[in-house]
Design a protein around this motif. Structure first.
Motif, PDB file in Angstrom:
ATOM      1  N   VAL A  19       0.833  -1.209   0.000  1.00 31.93           N
ATOM      2  CA  VAL A  19       0.000   0.000   0.000  1.00 31.93           C
ATOM      3  C   VAL A  19       0.865   1.255   0.000  1.00 31.93           C
ATOM      4  CG1 VAL A  19      -1.740   1.314   1.279  1.00 31.93           C
ATOM      5  CG2 VAL A  19      -1.868  -1.184   1.194  1.00 31.93           C
ATOM      6  N   VAL A  20       0.490   2.198  -0.867  1.00 33.41           N
ATOM      7  CA  VAL A  20       1.113   3.516  -0.907  1.00 33.41           C
ATOM      8  C   VAL A  20      -0.001   4.524  -0.650  1.00 33.41           C
ATOM      9  CG1 VAL A  20       2.304   5.212  -2.338  1.00 33.41           C
ATOM     10  CG2 VAL A  20       2.853   2.797  -2.576  1.00 33.41           C
ATOM     11  N   LEU A  21       0.173   5.368   0.356  1.00 31.14           N
ATOM     12  CA  LEU A  21      -0.792   6.412   0.694  1.00 31.14           C
ATOM     13  C   LEU A  21      -0.211   7.744   0.266  1.00 31.14           C
ATOM     14  CD1 LEU A  21      -3.381   7.374   2.197  1.00 31.14           C
ATOM     15  CD2 LEU A  21      -1.948   7.530   4.246  1.00 31.14           C
ATOM     16  N   LEU A  22      -0.931   8.452  -0.616  1.00 33.97           N
ATOM     17  CA  LEU A  22      -0.460   9.743  -1.116  1.00 33.97           C
ATOM     18  C   LEU A  22      -1.300  10.852  -0.500  1.00 33.97           C
ATOM     19  CD1 LEU A  22      -0.053   8.782  -4.887  1.00 33.97           C
ATOM     20  CD2 LEU A  22       1.721   8.864  -3.124  1.00 33.97           C
ATOM     21  N   CYS A  28      -3.819  22.186  -2.088  1.00 35.46           N
ATOM     22  CA  CYS A  28      -3.923  21.226  -3.191  1.00 35.46           C
ATOM     23  C   CYS A  28      -5.063  20.253  -2.918  1.00 35.46           C
ATOM     24  CB  CYS A  28      -2.624  20.433  -3.322  1.00 35.46           C
ATOM     25  SG  CYS A  28      -1.161  21.430  -3.600  1.00 35.46           S
ATOM     26  N   ASP A  29      -5.226  19.297  -3.799  1.00 35.59           N
ATOM     27  CA  ASP A  29      -6.125  18.171  -3.562  1.00 35.59           C
ATOM     28  C   ASP A  29      -5.513  16.944  -4.230  1.00 35.59           C
ATOM     29  OD1 ASP A  29      -6.680  18.349  -6.296  1.00 35.59           O
ATOM     30  OD2 ASP A  29      -8.677  19.159  -6.012  1.00 35.59           O
ATOM     31  N   GLN A  30      -6.215  15.821  -4.164  1.00 35.75           N
ATOM     32  CA  GLN A  30      -5.650  14.575  -4.679  1.00 35.75           C
ATOM     33  C   GLN A  30      -5.380  14.607  -6.180  1.00 35.75           C
ATOM     34  OE1 GLN A  30      -8.680  11.249  -5.394  1.00 35.75           O
ATOM     35  NE2 GLN A  30      -9.436  12.251  -3.554  1.00 35.75           N
ATOM     36  N   ASN A  31      -5.930  15.572  -6.875  1.00 36.08           N
ATOM     37  CA  ASN A  31      -5.684  15.706  -8.311  1.00 36.08           C
ATOM     38  C   ASN A  31      -4.199  15.869  -8.620  1.00 36.08           C
ATOM     39  OD1 ASN A  31      -6.665  16.020 -11.073  1.00 36.08           O
ATOM     40  ND2 ASN A  31      -5.979  18.132 -10.841  1.00 36.08           N
ATOM     41  N   MET A  32      -3.422  16.364  -7.674  1.00 37.76           N
ATOM     42  CA  MET A  32      -1.994  16.561  -7.922  1.00 37.76           C
ATOM     43  C   MET A  32      -1.262  15.243  -8.187  1.00 37.76           C
ATOM     44  SD  MET A  32      -0.296  17.451  -4.216  1.00 37.76           S
ATOM     45  CE  MET A  32       1.329  17.608  -4.924  1.00 37.76           C
ATOM     46  N   TRP A  33      -1.869  14.117  -7.796  1.00 36.12           N
ATOM     47  CA  TRP A  33      -1.249  12.802  -7.972  1.00 36.12           C
ATOM     48  C   TRP A  33      -1.669  12.110  -9.268  1.00 36.12           C
ATOM     49  CZ3 TRP A  33       2.540  12.803  -4.854  1.00 36.12           C
ATOM     50  CH2 TRP A  33       2.428  13.335  -3.578  1.00 36.12           C
ATOM     51  N   ARG A  34      -2.478  12.752 -10.105  1.00 33.73           N
ATOM     52  CA  ARG A  34      -3.078  12.105 -11.280  1.00 33.73           C
ATOM     53  C   ARG A  34      -2.054  11.505 -12.245  1.00 33.73           C
ATOM     54  NH1 ARG A  34      -2.666  17.261 -11.958  1.00 33.73           N
ATOM     55  NH2 ARG A  34      -2.144  18.210 -13.959  1.00 33.73           N
ATOM     56  N   LEU A  35      -0.873  12.059 -12.337  1.00 29.50           N
ATOM     57  CA  LEU A  35       0.143  11.527 -13.248  1.00 29.50           C
ATOM     58  C   LEU A  35       1.016  10.460 -12.592  1.00 29.50           C
ATOM     59  CD1 LEU A  35       1.228  14.880 -14.952  1.00 29.50           C
ATOM     60  CD2 LEU A  35      -0.469  13.209 -15.733  1.00 29.50           C
ATOM     61  N   ASP A  43       2.143  -1.811  -9.626  1.00 30.19           N
ATOM     62  CA  ASP A  43       2.727  -2.738  -8.648  1.00 30.19           C
ATOM     63  C   ASP A  43       2.239  -2.540  -7.222  1.00 30.19           C
ATOM     64  OD1 ASP A  43       4.483  -3.979 -10.549  1.00 30.19           O
ATOM     65  OD2 ASP A  43       5.703  -2.167 -10.492  1.00 30.19           O
ATOM     66  N   HIS A  44       1.427  -1.512  -6.977  1.00 27.63           N
ATOM     67  CA  HIS A  44       1.016  -1.166  -5.616  1.00 27.63           C
ATOM     68  C   HIS A  44      -0.484  -0.971  -5.504  1.00 27.63           C
ATOM     69  CE1 HIS A  44       5.228   0.071  -5.932  1.00 27.63           C
ATOM     70  NE2 HIS A  44       5.297  -0.155  -4.635  1.00 27.63           N
ATOM     71  N   ARG A  45      -0.969  -0.993  -4.277  1.00 29.31           N
ATOM     72  CA  ARG A  45      -2.324  -0.551  -3.951  1.00 29.31           C
ATOM     73  C   ARG A  45      -2.170   0.912  -3.591  1.00 29.31           C
ATOM     74  NH1 ARG A  45      -7.090  -2.494  -5.221  1.00 29.31           N
ATOM     75  NH2 ARG A  45      -8.604  -2.488  -3.550  1.00 29.31           N
ATOM     76  N   VAL A  46      -2.830   1.808  -4.302  1.00 33.12           N
ATOM     77  CA  VAL A  46      -2.628   3.248  -4.133  1.00 33.12           C
ATOM     78  C   VAL A  46      -3.880   3.877  -3.521  1.00 33.12           C
ATOM     79  CG1 VAL A  46      -2.047   5.419  -5.277  1.00 33.12           C
ATOM     80  CG2 VAL A  46      -1.109   3.264  -6.151  1.00 33.12           C
ATOM     81  N   VAL A  47      -3.676   4.621  -2.442  1.00 31.77           N
ATOM     82  CA  VAL A  47      -4.770   5.304  -1.750  1.00 31.77           C
ATOM     83  C   VAL A  47      -4.510   6.803  -1.833  1.00 31.77           C
ATOM     84  CG1 VAL A  47      -5.996   5.610   0.439  1.00 31.77           C
ATOM     85  CG2 VAL A  47      -4.992   3.377  -0.135  1.00 31.77           C
ATOM     86  N   VAL A  48      -5.484   7.543  -2.364  1.00 31.25           N
ATOM     87  CA  VAL A  48      -5.424   9.005  -2.378  1.00 31.25           C
ATOM     88  C   VAL A  48      -6.686   9.535  -1.706  1.00 31.25           C
ATOM     89  CG1 VAL A  48      -3.963   9.195  -4.425  1.00 31.25           C
ATOM     90  CG2 VAL A  48      -6.435   9.156  -4.695  1.00 31.25           C
ATOM     91  N   PHE A  49      -6.600  10.731  -1.160  1.00 30.51           N
ATOM     92  CA  PHE A  49      -7.733  11.322  -0.447  1.00 30.51           C
ATOM     93  C   PHE A  49      -7.596  12.832  -0.450  1.00 30.51           C
ATOM     94  CE2 PHE A  49      -4.362  11.080   2.569  1.00 30.51           C
ATOM     95  CZ  PHE A  49      -4.517  12.185   3.385  1.00 30.51           C
TER      96      PHE A  49
END
Length: 67
Positions: A19-22, A28-35, A43-49
C-alpha cells in the motif's frame, strides 16, 4: 459519517500489492497525484484522499474552531 465519503478516498491498483498512501499539501487536492498514480498502481495498492476543506472532501466536516 463514512470516512471514505468524507475525505473522497480513492483506492486503485493491485489488491495484493504493498500500500502507498499519497497525501497532498496545503492548497492542493488529490488531483496533484493524477500523473503518478497510474505508474504506482501497476505494482502497488494506491490510496489518495482529500483533507477536510480541500478538493471534493465533504465541506461540512470543516469548522474554523477545529482547523
Amino acid at each position: 459519517m463514512d470516512i471514505r465519503r468524507r475525505n473522497n478516498v480513492s483506492v486503485t491498483g493491485r489488491a495484493d500489492g504493498p500500500v502507498v498512501l499519497l497525501a497532498h499539501g496545503f492548497g492542493c487536492d488529490q488531483n496533484m497525484w493524477r500523473l503518478v498514480v497510474p505508474a504506482l498502481a501497476r505494482d502497488h495498492r494506491v490510496v489518495v484522499f482529500d483533507y477536510v476543506g480541500s478538493g471534493n472532501a465533504d465541506s461540512s466536516g470543516w469548522t474554523e474552531q477545529r482547523y
